[in-house]
Design a protein around this motif. Structure first.
Motif, mmCIF file in Angstrom:
data_model
loop_
_atom_site.group_PDB
_atom_site.id
_atom_site.type_symbol
_atom_site.label_atom_id
_atom_site.label_comp_id
_atom_site.label_asym_id
_atom_site.label_seq_id
_atom_site.Cartn_x
_atom_site.Cartn_y
_atom_site.Cartn_z
ATOM 1 N N PRO B 121 0.817 -1.220 0.000
ATOM 2 C CA PRO B 121 0.000 0.000 0.000
ATOM 3 C C PRO B 121 0.847 1.266 0.000
ATOM 4 N N ASN B 122 2.029 1.246 0.594
ATOM 5 C CA ASN B 122 2.836 2.466 0.643
ATOM 6 C C ASN B 122 3.707 2.643 -0.593
ATOM 7 N N GLY B 123 3.500 1.812 -1.603
ATOM 8 C CA GLY B 123 4.223 1.995 -2.853
ATOM 9 C C GLY B 123 5.497 1.185 -2.962
ATOM 10 N N THR B 124 5.954 0.601 -1.860
ATOM 11 C CA THR B 124 7.150 -0.234 -1.919
ATOM 12 C C THR B 124 6.898 -1.435 -2.831
ATOM 13 N N THR B 125 7.904 -1.821 -3.589
ATOM 14 C CA THR B 125 7.760 -3.063 -4.346
ATOM 15 C C THR B 125 8.889 -4.000 -3.983
ATOM 16 N N THR B 126 8.602 -5.273 -4.001
ATOM 17 C CA THR B 126 9.645 -6.273 -3.821
ATOM 18 C C THR B 126 9.476 -7.317 -4.902
ATOM 19 N N VAL B 127 10.566 -7.993 -5.224
ATOM 20 C CA VAL B 127 10.521 -9.029 -6.240
ATOM 21 C C VAL B 127 10.796 -10.367 -5.576
ATOM 22 N N ASN B 128 9.923 -11.319 -5.814
ATOM 23 C CA ASN B 128 10.101 -12.679 -5.331
ATOM 24 C C ASN B 128 10.173 -12.804 -3.811
ATOM 25 N N GLU B 129 9.877 -11.746 -3.100
ATOM 26 C CA GLU B 129 9.806 -11.834 -1.648
ATOM 27 C C GLU B 129 8.591 -11.064 -1.195
ATOM 28 N N LEU B 130 7.726 -11.748 -0.484
ATOM 29 C CA LEU B 130 6.522 -11.083 -0.001
ATOM 30 C C LEU B 130 6.586 -11.039 1.513
ATOM 31 N N GLY B 131 6.721 -9.829 2.066
ATOM 32 C CA GLY B 131 6.727 -9.710 3.521
ATOM 33 C C GLY B 131 5.316 -9.474 4.012
ATOM 34 N N VAL B 132 4.898 -10.238 5.012
ATOM 35 C CA VAL B 132 3.554 -10.036 5.556
ATOM 36 C C VAL B 132 3.595 -10.131 7.070
ATOM 37 N N PRO B 133 2.668 -9.428 7.731
ATOM 38 C CA PRO B 133 2.584 -9.538 9.182
ATOM 39 C C PRO B 133 1.891 -10.832 9.581
ATOM 40 N N LYS B 134 2.286 -11.356 10.726
ATOM 41 C CA LYS B 134 1.672 -12.556 11.254
ATOM 42 C C LYS B 134 0.296 -12.214 11.837
ATOM 43 N N ASP B 135 -0.616 -13.178 11.814
ATOM 44 C CA ASP B 135 -1.928 -13.038 12.444
ATOM 45 C C ASP B 135 -2.751 -11.860 11.922
ATOM 46 N N MET B 195 10.037 -20.630 -10.964
ATOM 47 C CA MET B 195 9.331 -19.395 -10.666
ATOM 48 C C MET B 195 8.816 -19.423 -9.235
ATOM 49 N N GLY B 196 9.735 -19.482 -8.304
ATOM 50 C CA GLY B 196 9.336 -19.548 -6.912
ATOM 51 C C GLY B 196 9.465 -18.193 -6.244
ATOM 52 N N ALA B 197 8.844 -18.066 -5.101
ATOM 53 C CA ALA B 197 9.020 -16.862 -4.300
ATOM 54 C C ALA B 197 8.995 -17.279 -2.838
ATOM 55 N N LYS B 198 9.143 -16.312 -1.962
ATOM 56 C CA LYS B 198 9.192 -16.623 -0.552
ATOM 57 C C LYS B 198 8.295 -15.649 0.181
ATOM 58 N N ILE B 199 7.456 -16.168 1.063
ATOM 59 C CA ILE B 199 6.697 -15.272 1.919
ATOM 60 C C ILE B 199 7.422 -15.200 3.256
ATOM 61 N N ILE B 200 7.760 -13.990 3.660
ATOM 62 C CA ILE B 200 8.421 -13.833 4.954
ATOM 63 C C ILE B 200 7.356 -13.368 5.933
ATOM 64 N N VAL B 201 6.961 -14.243 6.819
ATOM 65 C CA VAL B 201 5.956 -13.874 7.808
ATOM 66 C C VAL B 201 6.676 -13.309 9.023
ATOM 67 N N MET B 202 6.273 -12.088 9.421
ATOM 68 C CA MET B 202 6.986 -11.404 10.501
ATOM 69 C C MET B 202 5.999 -10.956 11.559
ATOM 70 N N ASP B 203 6.473 -10.830 12.773
ATOM 71 C CA ASP B 203 5.628 -10.219 13.787
ATOM 72 C C ASP B 203 5.378 -8.777 13.388
ATOM 73 N N GLU B 204 4.240 -8.271 13.767
ATOM 74 C CA GLU B 204 3.801 -6.959 13.310
ATOM 75 C C GLU B 204 4.898 -5.879 13.362
ATOM 76 N N PRO B 205 5.593 -5.686 14.523
ATOM 77 C CA PRO B 205 6.607 -4.619 14.568
ATOM 78 C C PRO B 205 7.750 -4.863 13.583
ATOM 79 N N VAL B 206 8.180 -6.092 13.480
ATOM 80 C CA VAL B 206 9.267 -6.394 12.549
ATOM 81 C C VAL B 206 8.822 -6.078 11.131
ATOM 82 N N TYR B 207 7.574 -6.413 10.836
ATOM 83 C CA TYR B 207 7.049 -6.150 9.507
ATOM 84 C C TYR B 207 7.069 -4.656 9.205
ATOM 85 N N LYS B 208 6.593 -3.864 10.186
ATOM 86 C CA LYS B 208 6.583 -2.403 9.998
ATOM 87 C C LYS B 208 7.968 -1.905 9.635
#
Ligand code: HEA
Ligand code: HEA
Ligand code: CUA
Ligand SMILES: [Cu+2]
Lengths: 544, 316, 219
Positions: B121-135, B195-208
């Motif tokens: 949403p903030n315009g950042t883009t990443t390639v082949n890595e998707l960072g998401v908050p946990k829960d 064509m693989g990618a990785k989802i990095i699930v992070m705790d909310e603060p780490v994600y921020k």
């Protein structure tokens, strides 16, 4: 008719044989211009076996490549071509024409008590169309290969630079061949039944071939138009499927599966018909639930038209559509269940002899049940989300196509081999081959269920290291299969040269090909026109 | 390119790391045990009859029971009812997967041969890595630039095709902070299996924090960062470093070599040429190769391009 | 079609060896043709579906595009085909009554009408080519509001093109029928090929009768 002996001990003194359809005329030209349904059937048989060997060759290559992750013996592009050709050859050149073209052509008129199919020349034309289609399809091997998968999904298929055109055109022609066979069978069954041959006295294989023919006639034209649109898309960029021009790739998938799902019933129904014959004859038991089996074939053929969307649960079709398709998919499983239960019940109270055809029939029950039941996993909307396009699907369709149809085809081949060739083969070697086949098959494909549920996608050249043991196990199984087939090839060819002369009715069958036609039959099938007075499964006459 | 491994949870299925997984698996187990039951019934009966009624002598009299309406009704209706149950279970799981909670975080996904781009949403883009908050529920709005691909996360039990010219969506809520494998499940040509990618699930603060830094900017030395990026950004899908040809030319010994271009000219490879190749790959096409390389304009920051160049120099 | 398998050279029709009687053989042939026609209907059915789908998506564009078809030419062609269907039906009847000369004449007229149809179609097509009203990527005409007129013309050319190929095949078959008729092979005892072709021709006509309103008229 109580010549119920079919073992190696039959290799007695060969008695001289009179003229039959094989030696009635000589020379290659007499074969290429023949209108005799039995000769056409035999030529079909040879052709589909060559196609099977070719498809199997590709299968062995691609299994070998999957022995280890990354490069083993070929590059990614070569691998993509290998599985595409494997799938296309096996489906369009082998399994769809196999039972109707080879065994069906041979048997339909004889089982009806007719001299030939309704349109003998059309029948020959359909064989020629098969050959022409095959040449176009296979020409791709030397003109740049084909790497789209057997499903030709757009926009990949409309943009890749491999020879999509020659293959789609080839399959278009093969479609005509398939339609002509179906049309011929329907008319033959309506118009050429012998006196006394009512619909309910027809052997069940005829019912299933009838149902198959309906599907062939109704579904194949849609494949034809789909392929025409695909060709036009490639050559003229007409934009029907190209999203850049407003076209819709998902529409293509609807078109394709509208044919290809019914096509899976074109593949399995004839096999189911064969199983009904094998079980009844080799258990010497009146078939259980004749009408239930007959009508379930028709039900499968009709409901089978309404479920194509289950191949597209995650493709972006609407949720409502997906729900309806899932529901109908479950409905179509019911008639298959009815058949399975009736076959098993036919074994009850029978006199079961473990001849090669019976062994294959039992393999069929084992393998097809697994294949069919795993179809239910895929029909569940939520579970399919996880399993779609993984090796679970690959395993499912090999269990139904190979474990089902190919096993039935092999059983039928062993059952009617004496009738078609006039020779017996070694029952002992056949039992060994059946065992190798059964074990090899399960080793190859059961491991793929596990791969699939654990998340291994299909059409993968390279894979995660963690999947290697199971892949290697599967590859090992494919070698067992190869050995099994070589053995089969060996004793069948040997029987042609030195097999015992087959009696007219080696298995004690009650349908017309056993009771009224010689082994091999004469040119117009019967010395005397048969008159039918009872059904094909009356095994208890004259027994107390 | 090395894919992230899939954690296996049970004999059959991967570890459950999303809220959806238990629901899908419940359906799986029901149909699984039902199948086992029917299989044992069918094959068991077959085996029993085969032994019990094997032929002992030729010409035996066999049963002449030729049908039983009661049985036909039983084995039509009972399976039919069970199948209705399966249908309902499947539908339930599917319905939960179809509708994302309203408060879900929305991320755009674009697929192309053979890489994934994620836009936050903030315009950042990443390639082949998707960072998401946990829960927290995450909704993906997806499309493809070229052909059909499919976003498959085994541990989450989700899969959804990406279709060119249309938007499809899926959603998930991760339950464990770990790396999760993404695979492409719709055949898309040469690089499909890579064509693989990785989802990095992070705790909310780490994600921020991660998102703040533009998707995990790191303070590795340039050559090492370049090495990481080379696989992460899928360069390795098309370029080898050992001299062999994949989709694109091998990048071994790149700096300083002279390259023949499509159209007759030739060019001596230096930092500027590499930079141009990455940002504007269509400008100079190496002879004998298709113009297949996607542009990384906007996807790689200057620092990252420098890092890649430093790395490519180091493998000379 | 089987009946065509065994041409009876000397006016005297012989039942093919595997049929019990001429009646059964006729029936079989007729059934074969009907089944073949079913496959034809499904072939066009696919295209009609595609038409329906795209029309509902791009309704405005389709309406706009269909104004560029020439209704007059389409209408004339409809009349031409209906007439040809009539003359063909009469030809079947006269063959049944063994009026060989009349049969030849009627088939000849049908053939001529199909030529008229194709000629008109030729002018229609060249007009479209000229104006750039072409499928998909080749659509170059200007002044359209929507973006999807190219799809309309894709469907238009696929449908009318495949229909045209059927007309061409029909013309070939008519020439073949004419030759056989002139050799006196058809009579009240044997006219199955004429009848079978008649059915085919009616279907080709029927398809056009659906195409015309769908493509040219409804807005
Ligand atoms: C011979 C071919 C054949 C047959 C007969 C079937 C039969 C069935 N198939 Fe299969 N299928 C294929 C060939 C076949 N299939 C192929 C080739 C593909 C993949 C194509 C591709 O993508 O390349 C495929 C893919 C496929 C999918 C799509 C998977 C995906 O891509 O995500 C689905 C989903 O619903 C499915 C379901 C079924 C079902 C429910 C049946 C049912 O008809 C099965 C019915 C049988 C039984 C159920 C077993 C016997 C019954 C009993 C023992 C009674 C007791 C059981 C109960 C009724 C409860 N199949
Ligand atoms: C009838 C259909 C059929 C049959 C019988 C087979 C048979 C086999 N298939 Fe088949 N397969 C398909 C249809 C079939 N397949 C389809 C449709 C696909 C999908 C393609 C796609 O994704 O587009 C597929 C995909 C497919 C894959 C997945 C590829 C991928 O997704 O990456 C794999 C992998 O293991 C595989 C393996 C095998 C093996 C090992 C056999 C073995 O059982 C083969 C055994 C045969 C032999 C070993 C040959 C025996 C012959 C001889 C020994 C010589 C005899 C000589 C003469 C008669 C002259 N197949
Ligand atoms: Cu992207 Cu497969
Ligand atoms: Cu299906």
């Amino acid at each position: 008719m109580s010549v119920i002996a079919a073992d190696d001990d039959l290799e007695g003194a060969p008695r001289p044989r009179g003229t039959n359809y094989i030696n009635a005329e000589r020379g290659i030209v007499s074969w290429l211009t023949t209108v005799d349904h039995k000769r056409i059937g035999l030529m079909y048989l040879g052709s589909v076996l060559v196609a099977f060997a070719l498809g199997g060759f590709f299968a062995l290559l691609l299994r070998l490549e999957l022995l280890s992750p990354g490069h083993t013996i070929m590059s990614a592009n070569q691998y993509n071509q290998a599985f595409t050709l494997h799938g296309a050859v096996m489906t369009f050149l082998f399994i769809i024409p196999s039972i109707p073209g080879a065994l069906g052509n041979f048997l339909v008129p004889i089982l009806l008590g007719a001299k030939d199919v309704a349109f003998p020349r059309l029948n020959l034309l359909s064989l020629y169309l098969y050959w022409i289609g095959a040449i176009f399809t296979l020409s791709s091997i030397v003109t740049g290969g084909l790497d789209t998968g057997w499903t030709f999904y757009v926009p990949y298929a409309s943009t890749t630079n491999t020879s999509v055109l020659s293959v789609t055109f080839g399959i278009f022609v093969l479609g005509f061949s398939s339609v002509l066979t179906g049309l011929n069978f329907i008319v033959t069954m309506h118009k050429l039944r012998a006196p006394g041959m009512t619909w309910y006295r027809m052997p069940l294989i005829l019912w299933s071939l009838y149902a198959t023919s309906i599907v062939q006639i109704l579904a194949t034209p849609v494949l034809a138009i789909t392929l025409l649109l695909l060709m036009a898309e490639r050559v003229f960029h007409i934009g029907i499927f190209d999203p850049a021009l407003g076209g819709d790739p998902v529409l293509y998938q609807h078109f394709f599966w509208f044919y290809s799902h019914p096509a899976v019933y074109i593949m399995i129904l004839p096999g189911m018909g064969i199983i009904s014959e094998l079980i009844a004859v080799h258990a010497q038991r009146k078939i259980f639930g004749y009408k239930a089996i007959a009508f379930s074939s028709v039900a499968i053929a009709l409901v089978g038209f309404l479920v194509w969307g289950h191949h597209m649960f995650v493709s972006g079709q609407s949720e409502v559509a997906a729900t309806i398709f899932s529901f109908l998919t479950f409905i179509v499983a019911v008639p298959s269940g009815i058949k399975v239960f009736n076959w098993v019940s036919t074994l009850y109270g029978g006199s079961i002899k473990f001849t090669a055809p019976m062994l294959f029939a039992m393999c069929f029950l084992f393998l097809f049940t697994i294949g069919g039941l795993t179809g239910l996993f895929l029909g569940m909307l939520s579970v399919d989300m996880h399993l779609h396009d993984t090796y679970f699907v690959v395993a499912h369709f090999h269990y139904v196509m190979m474990g089902g149809t190919v096993t039935a085809f092999l059983g039928g081949l062993h059952h009617w081999w004496p009738k078609m060739t006039g020779r017996m083969y070694s029952q002992k070697l056949a039992a060994v081959a059946a065992a190798l086949y059964f074990i090899g098959f399960n080793v190859t494909f059961f491991s793929q269920f596990i791969l699939g549920t654990r998340g291994m996608p299909r059409r993968y050249y390279n894979y995660l290291d963690q999947f290697q043991p199971l892949h290697a196990f599967s590859t090992f199984g494919s070698w067992l299969l190869g050995v099994g087939f070589l053995l089969m090839l060996y004793y069948l060819l040997k029987s042609l040269k030195s097999g015992a002369i087959a009696p007219q009715n080696p298995w004690g069958g009650k349908s017309l090909e056993w009771t009224d036609a010689a082994s091999p039959p004469v040119t117009e099938n019967f010395e005397h026109r048969p008159v039918v007075t009872e059904g094909p499964y009356e095994f208890n006459e004259g027994k107390s | 390119m090395r894919l992230t491994p899939i954690d296996i949870g049970s004999f059959w299925l991967p570890r459950q790391t999303s809220t959806l997984a238990p629901e899908v698996d419940a359906g799986f187990h029901v149909v699984y045990w039902l199948s086992v039951g029917f299989f044992v019934l069918v094959v068991g009966a077959m085996a029993y009859f085969a032994v019990r009624y094997r032929r002992r002598r030729e010409g035996e009299k066999t049963s002449s029971i030729d049908h039983s309406t009661a049985l036909e009704i039983v084995w039509t209706t009972i399976p039919a009812l069970m199948l209705l149950g399966l249908f309902a279970m499947g539908l339930k799981g599917y319905a939960s997967a179809a509708v994302a909670p309203a408060e879900a975080l929305e991320i755009q996904v674009t697929a192309e041969k053979w890489l994934w781009t994620f836009t936050y949403p903030n315009g950042t883009t990443t390639v082949n890595e998707l960072g998401v908050p946990k829960d927290r529920p995450v909704r993906l709005v997806m499309s493809s630039k070229d052909i059909v691909h499919s976003f498959f996360v085994p541990e989450f039990r989700i899969k959804q095709d990406l279709v060119p010219g249309a938007y499809t969506t899926t959603w998930f809520q991760a339950t464990e902070a770990k790396d999760v494998a993404v695979l492409c499940a719709e055949y898309c040509g040469t690089g499909h299996s890579d064509m693989g990618a990785k989802i990095i699930v992070m705790d909310e603060p780490v994600y921020k924090d991660w998102l703040e830094k533009g998707g995990g900017a790191s303070d590795l030395p340039p050559a090492e960062l370049g090495k990481k990026l080379f696989t992460q950004r899928s360069c390795a899908t098309c370029h080898s470093l050992d001299g062999s040809r994949i989709q694109g030319p091998s990048l071994k010994g790149l700096i300083g070599r002279s390259e023949d271009l499509e159209g007759g000219a030739s060019v001596k490879v230096d930092e500027n040429y590499i930079r141009e190749s990455i940002l504007n790959p269509g400008a100079k096409i190496v002879r004998g190769y298709p113009a297949a390389m996607p542009t990384f304009q906007g996807l790689l920051k200057d620092r990252e391009i420098d890092a890649l160049i430093a790395y490519l120099k180091s493998v000379n | 079609m089987s009946a065509t398998d065994k041409p009876a050279r000397e006016n005297e029709f012989q039942v093919a060896h595997h049929f019990d009687s001429a009646d059964v053989q006729f029936d079989a042939g007729r059934m074969g043709i009907w089944l073949f026609l079913v496959t034809e209907i499904l072939l066009f059915g696919g295209l009609f579906c595609a038409f329906a789908v795209f029309r509902s998506w791009y309704y405005a564009d389709f309406v706009e595009a269909h104004h560029h078809l020439n209704r007059v030419m389409g209408a004339v062609n409809t009349v031409v085909l209906i007439c040809s269907s009539l003359t063909m039906a009469l030809a079947v009847r006269s063959a049944q009554m063994s009026k060989t000369k009349l049969t030849s004449l009627l088939i000849g007229v049908t053939l001529a009408l199909s030529c008229v149809f194709l000629t008109i179609k030729f002018f229609e097509y060249s007009h479209k080519f000229h104006e750039g009203l072409l499928p998909g990527r080749y659509f170059t005409a200007e002044g359209f509001h929507g973006h999807h007129a190219g799809i309309f013309f894709a469907v238009y050319f696929m449908m009318t093109g495949i229909h045209g190929i059927h007309i061409l095949i029909g013309m070939g078959l008519m020439i073949w029928l004419l030759r056989r008729n002139m050799r006196g092979e058809f009579s009240s005892r044997y006219y199955a090929p004429v009848e079978g072709f008649g059915l085919y021709w009616h279907l080709v006509d029927l398809v056009w009768i659906y195409l015309f309103p769908l493509l040219y008229l409804i807005g």
